[in-house]
Design an enzyme around this catalytic site. Structure first.
Site, PDB file in Angstrom:
ATOM      1  CG  ASP A 178      -0.394  -0.048   2.511  1.00  0.00           C
ATOM      2  OD1 ASP A 178       0.845  -0.160   2.607  1.00  0.00           O
ATOM      3  OD2 ASP A 178      -1.148   0.029   3.513  1.00  0.00           O
ATOM      4  CB  SER A 179       4.589   1.650  -0.235  1.00  0.00           C
ATOM      5  OG  SER A 179       4.754   0.521  -1.070  1.00  0.00           O
ATOM      6  CG  ASP A 225       0.540  -4.057   2.133  1.00  0.00           C
ATOM      7  OD1 ASP A 225       0.721  -4.908   3.025  1.00  0.00           O
ATOM      8  OD2 ASP A 225       1.342  -3.118   1.907  1.00  0.00           O
ATOM      9  CE  LYS A 237       3.504  -5.908   3.672  1.00  0.00           C
ATOM     10  NZ  LYS A 237       3.056  -4.706   4.399  1.00  0.00           N
ATOM     11  CD  GLU A 247       0.744  -1.402   8.080  1.00  0.00           C
ATOM     12  OE1 GLU A 247       0.449  -0.606   8.999  1.00  0.00           O
ATOM     13  OE2 GLU A 247       1.149  -1.024   6.968  1.00  0.00           O
ATOM     14  CD  GLU A 251       8.013  -0.264   7.392  1.00  0.00           C
ATOM     15  OE1 GLU A 251       7.000  -0.944   7.089  1.00  0.00           O
ATOM     16  OE2 GLU A 251       8.215   0.889   6.963  1.00  0.00           O
TER      17      GLU A 251
HETATM   18  O1  KIV Z   1       3.617  -1.142   1.613  1.00  0.00           O
HETATM   19  C1  KIV Z   1       4.793  -1.491   1.514  1.00  0.00           C
HETATM   20  O2  KIV Z   1       5.478  -1.261   0.527  1.00  0.00           O
HETATM   21  C2  KIV Z   1       5.376  -2.183   2.638  1.00  0.00           C
HETATM   22  C3  KIV Z   1       6.879  -2.160   2.692  1.00  0.00           C
HETATM   23  C4  KIV Z   1       7.299  -1.133   3.663  1.00  0.00           C
HETATM   24  C5  KIV Z   1       7.458  -3.464   2.951  1.00  0.00           C
HETATM   25  O3  KIV Z   1       4.716  -2.698   3.484  1.00  0.00           O
END
Ligand code: KIV
Length: 271
Positions: free
Chosen positions: A51-52, A90, A119, A121, A188
């Site tokens: 989600d970056s 994500d 993924k 958080e 991270e």
């Molecule tokens: O969203 C992302 O790119 C991430 C990285 C910081 C690994 O979670």
């Protein structure tokens, strides 16, 4: 009915096997077909549609505005470019606030986006969500340490786990998420020693960004390692374009540097 093997030779199980063989996992983010293909050709094992993308593709200050539909769109574009690497995607902010909501959204990432693993958080408070996804055949990577979706709660993008209490809590979180059925852990911005301790305490593969060398693999945001992100790069980033003559060469150098344990070096780590 004959059984067909998956289109891609690497699977989530391959990541666990790589850990067993002490073979470093090379991971990077990607958000579209062309870069996904370049990463795949460079031998990257694990591609994350992070989600970056909210920051490096859409130009927001944080990852918070990214929607499910945007994640699915970028996941589909990225999946089209991969033949070998595992595709992890994500779960965006607020997409896993309950096990039911998480199951619906993770299912969409897999059905519509082509993800092989999601993924998310969060620590032990996410254990029920991880359990529900695992029970429904959805591989999960748990993301601990600096959690960018909690940036406003954390008060900035800071190293996490430097105090004994928060370090202990992170170890407990890792164990609880493993117990709930997670398949991979991403750390991270965590001090080197704590990352190594977590890796020794759990059996899951552990990959890291700013978490030092004492883990099972490394990941960076693509735009950071290609030197495209404006402003001062975070300590954990190395610009692989500096000594490369093409993007393909930079990607290959990154893969080599992770496999040969040349990256991350001491200057990329937190104590
Ligand atoms: O969203 C992302 O790119 C991430 C990285 C910081 C690994 O979670």
């Amino acid at each position: 009915m004959t059984q067909s093997s998956p289109r891609r030779p690497l699977t989530v199980a391959s990541l666990a096997a790589m850990k067993q063989r002490a073979e470093p996992i090379v991971a990077l983010t990607a958000y579209d077909f062309s870069f996904a293909r370049a990463l795949d050709e460079a031998g990257v094992d694990l591609v994350l549609v992070g989600d970056s993308l909210g920051m490096v593709v859409q130009g927001h200050d944080t990852t918070l505005p990214v929607t499910m539909d945007e994640m699915i769109y970028h996941s589909r574009c990225t999946a089209a470019g991969l033949e070998r690497a595992v595709l992890m995607v994500d779960m965006p902010f607020m997409s896993h606030i309950s096990p039911d909501e998480a199951l619906r959204n993770a299912g969409r990432l897999m059905k519509e986006g082509g993800a092989q693993m999601v993924k998310l958080e969060g620590g032990q408070e996410q254990a029920e969500v991880v359990r529900r996804l695992a029970e429904n055949g959805i591989p999960v990577c748990a993301h601990l340490g600096l959690r960018p979706q909690s940036v406003h709660k954390l008060g900035g993008y800071r190293v996490q786990g430097r105090e004994a209490g928060t370090a202990e809590r992170m170890c407990q979180d890792a164990l609880a998420l493993q117990q709930a059925g997670a398949d991979l852990l991403l750390l991270e911005c965590v001090p080197v020693e704590l990352a190594g301790r977590i890796r020794r305490e759990i059996r899951l593969p552990v990959i890291g960004i700013g978490a030092g060398p004492d883990i099972d693999g490394q990941i960076l945001v693509l735009h950071d390692m290609l030197g495209l992100t404006p402003g001062r790069a975070p300590r954990f980033v190395r610009n692989f374009m500096l000594d490369a003559s093409s993007i393909q060469e930079a990607l290959a150098r990154y893969a080599d540097a992770v496999r040969n344990a040349e990256f991350p070096a001491a200057e990329h780590c937190f104590q």
